[in-house]
Design a protein around this motif. Structure first.
Motif, PDB file in Angstrom:
ATOM      1  N   ALA A  85     -43.804  16.852   1.484  1.00 45.32           N
ATOM      2  CA  ALA A  85     -42.708  17.562   2.172  1.00 45.32           C
ATOM      3  C   ALA A  85     -42.752  19.051   1.843  1.00 45.32           C
ATOM      4  N   LEU A  86     -42.966  19.391   0.580  1.00 45.73           N
ATOM      5  CA  LEU A  86     -43.067  20.796   0.191  1.00 45.73           C
ATOM      6  C   LEU A  86     -44.298  21.430   0.831  1.00 45.73           C
ATOM      7  N   ARG A  87     -45.395  20.726   0.803  1.00 43.06           N
ATOM      8  CA  ARG A  87     -46.633  21.228   1.408  1.00 43.06           C
ATOM      9  C   ARG A  87     -46.396  21.558   2.879  1.00 43.06           C
ATOM     10  N   ASP A  88     -45.708  20.673   3.592  1.00 39.93           N
ATOM     11  CA  ASP A  88     -45.410  20.900   5.011  1.00 39.93           C
ATOM     12  C   ASP A  88     -44.474  22.089   5.195  1.00 39.93           C
ATOM     13  N   TRP A  89     -43.476  22.189   4.329  1.00 41.27           N
ATOM     14  CA  TRP A  89     -42.521  23.296   4.425  1.00 41.27           C
ATOM     15  C   TRP A  89     -43.216  24.638   4.184  1.00 41.27           C
ATOM     16  N   VAL A  90     -44.107  24.679   3.204  1.00 42.64           N
ATOM     17  CA  VAL A  90     -44.865  25.908   2.921  1.00 42.64           C
ATOM     18  C   VAL A  90     -45.696  26.281   4.149  1.00 42.64           C
ATOM     19  N   PHE A  91     -46.363  25.303   4.727  1.00 43.61           N
ATOM     20  CA  PHE A  91     -47.184  25.554   5.911  1.00 43.61           C
ATOM     21  C   PHE A  91     -46.344  26.137   7.047  1.00 43.61           C
ATOM     22  N   GLU A  92     -45.229  25.501   7.337  1.00 43.44           N
ATOM     23  CA  GLU A  92     -44.356  25.963   8.419  1.00 43.44           C
ATOM     24  C   GLU A  92     -43.740  27.330   8.102  1.00 43.44           C
ATOM     25  N   SER A  93     -43.335  27.529   6.863  1.00 44.77           N
ATOM     26  CA  SER A  93     -42.752  28.817   6.470  1.00 44.77           C
ATOM     27  C   SER A  93     -43.752  29.947   6.664  1.00 44.77           C
ATOM     28  N   ASN A  94     -44.988  29.709   6.310  1.00 47.04           N
ATOM     29  CA  ASN A  94     -46.021  30.744   6.425  1.00 47.04           C
ATOM     30  C   ASN A  94     -46.348  31.083   7.874  1.00 47.04           C
ATOM     31  N   ARG A  95     -45.950  30.238   8.792  1.00 45.46           N
ATOM     32  CA  ARG A  95     -46.145  30.522  10.216  1.00 45.46           C
ATOM     33  C   ARG A  95     -45.023  31.396  10.763  1.00 45.46           C
ATOM     34  N   GLY A  96     -43.926  31.502  10.027  1.00 43.03           N
ATOM     35  CA  GLY A  96     -42.769  32.265  10.477  1.00 43.03           C
ATOM     36  C   GLY A  96     -42.773  33.693   9.959  1.00 43.03           C
ATOM     37  N   GLY A  97     -41.631  34.312  10.037  1.00 40.68           N
ATOM     38  CA  GLY A  97     -41.534  35.715   9.652  1.00 40.68           C
ATOM     39  C   GLY A  97     -40.503  36.022   8.592  1.00 40.68           C
ATOM     40  N   HIS A  98     -39.931  34.977   7.940  1.00 44.54           N
ATOM     41  CA  HIS A  98     -38.868  35.217   6.966  1.00 44.54           C
ATOM     42  C   HIS A  98     -39.209  34.776   5.555  1.00 44.54           C
ATOM     43  N   LEU A  99     -40.007  33.735   5.429  1.00 47.18           N
ATOM     44  CA  LEU A  99     -40.350  33.174   4.122  1.00 47.18           C
ATOM     45  C   LEU A  99     -41.838  32.884   4.092  1.00 47.18           C
ATOM     46  N   TRP A 100     -42.518  33.519   3.136  1.00 44.93           N
ATOM     47  CA  TRP A 100     -43.953  33.314   2.990  1.00 44.93           C
ATOM     48  C   TRP A 100     -44.270  32.903   1.567  1.00 44.93           C
ATOM     49  N   PHE A 101     -45.287  32.099   1.433  1.00 45.07           N
ATOM     50  CA  PHE A 101     -45.848  31.723   0.140  1.00 45.07           C
ATOM     51  C   PHE A 101     -47.247  32.322   0.109  1.00 45.07           C
ATOM     52  N   VAL A 102     -47.469  33.267  -0.793  1.00 42.85           N
ATOM     53  CA  VAL A 102     -48.745  33.977  -0.861  1.00 42.85           C
ATOM     54  C   VAL A 102     -49.316  33.883  -2.271  1.00 42.85           C
ATOM     55  N   GLY A 103     -50.630  34.012  -2.359  1.00 39.68           N
ATOM     56  CA  GLY A 103     -51.290  33.903  -3.652  1.00 39.68           C
ATOM     57  C   GLY A 103     -51.080  35.103  -4.550  1.00 39.68           C
ATOM     58  N   ASP A 104     -50.998  36.287  -3.948  1.00 39.09           N
ATOM     59  CA  ASP A 104     -50.832  37.499  -4.751  1.00 39.09           C
ATOM     60  C   ASP A 104     -50.232  38.611  -3.883  1.00 39.09           C
ATOM     61  N   LEU A 105     -49.959  39.734  -4.520  1.00 32.71           N
ATOM     62  CA  LEU A 105     -49.327  40.845  -3.801  1.00 32.71           C
ATOM     63  C   LEU A 105     -50.244  41.446  -2.749  1.00 32.71           C
ATOM     64  N   GLU A 106     -51.551  41.378  -2.967  1.00 36.18           N
ATOM     65  CA  GLU A 106     -52.487  41.892  -1.972  1.00 36.18           C
ATOM     66  C   GLU A 106     -52.404  41.072  -0.688  1.00 36.18           C
ATOM     67  N   GLU A 107     -52.267  39.763  -0.819  1.00 36.53           N
ATOM     68  CA  GLU A 107     -52.128  38.913   0.359  1.00 36.53           C
ATOM     69  C   GLU A 107     -50.832  39.238   1.103  1.00 36.53           C
ATOM     70  N   LEU A 108     -49.763  39.500   0.349  1.00 37.02           N
ATOM     71  CA  LEU A 108     -48.503  39.883   0.976  1.00 37.02           C
ATOM     72  C   LEU A 108     -48.670  41.198   1.727  1.00 37.02           C
ATOM     73  N   ALA A 109     -49.303  42.177   1.107  1.00 37.36           N
ATOM     74  CA  ALA A 109     -49.500  43.478   1.756  1.00 37.36           C
ATOM     75  C   ALA A 109     -50.296  43.335   3.040  1.00 37.36           C
TER      76      ALA A 109
END
Length: 122
Positions: A85-109
């Motif tokens: 369930a968490l894995r799916d939520w992370v996947f869906e969140s990363n497709r949106g524009g409000h909540l992202w799960f990233v490996g590091d600050l460079e990925e966020l940038a």
């Protein structure tokens, strides 16, 4: 590199677990004129990653309500390995524009849209 749109939460300190913790971060972001908050994964209480607790949903909703993006930065693989369930939520969140799960600050940038130049240049 990140710009002033992103408030980077300190990696050390009390774990963030409650709605008031989210409100404190939002206050810091507003005070700095930031439109995103980057929170190191290690600063989030384990309850955040256990979706049944509702902690993640409550915190994420505060950020959506205040129109500030939330980026969880770091390795959360131990949590996603234990919860589809968490894995799916992370996947869906990363497709949106409000909540992202990233490996590091460079990925966020790299994910943030380029800041528009008032003169029309990129």
């Amino acid at each position: 590199m990140l710009d002033d749109r992103v408030y980077v939460c300190e990696p050390h300190g009390e774990p963030l677990r409650e709605t008031r913790d989210a409100l404190d971060l939002l206050g810091e972001a507003f005070g700095r004129g930031a439109t995103w908050v980057a929170v190191p994964a290690e600063r989030l209480h384990d309850d955040f990653f256990a979706l049944r607790t509702g902690v993640a949903g409550e915190i994420a909703q505060k950020f959506v309500n205040y129109r500030v993006g939330l980026a969880v930065v770091g390795d959360i693989s131990r949590f996603t390995a234990a919860s589809s369930a968490l894995r799916d939520w992370v996947f869906e969140s990363n497709r949106g524009g409000h909540l992202w799960f990233v490996g590091d600050l460079e990925e966020l940038a790299a994910r943030l849209p380029a800041r528009e130049d008032p003169a029309g240049r990129s």
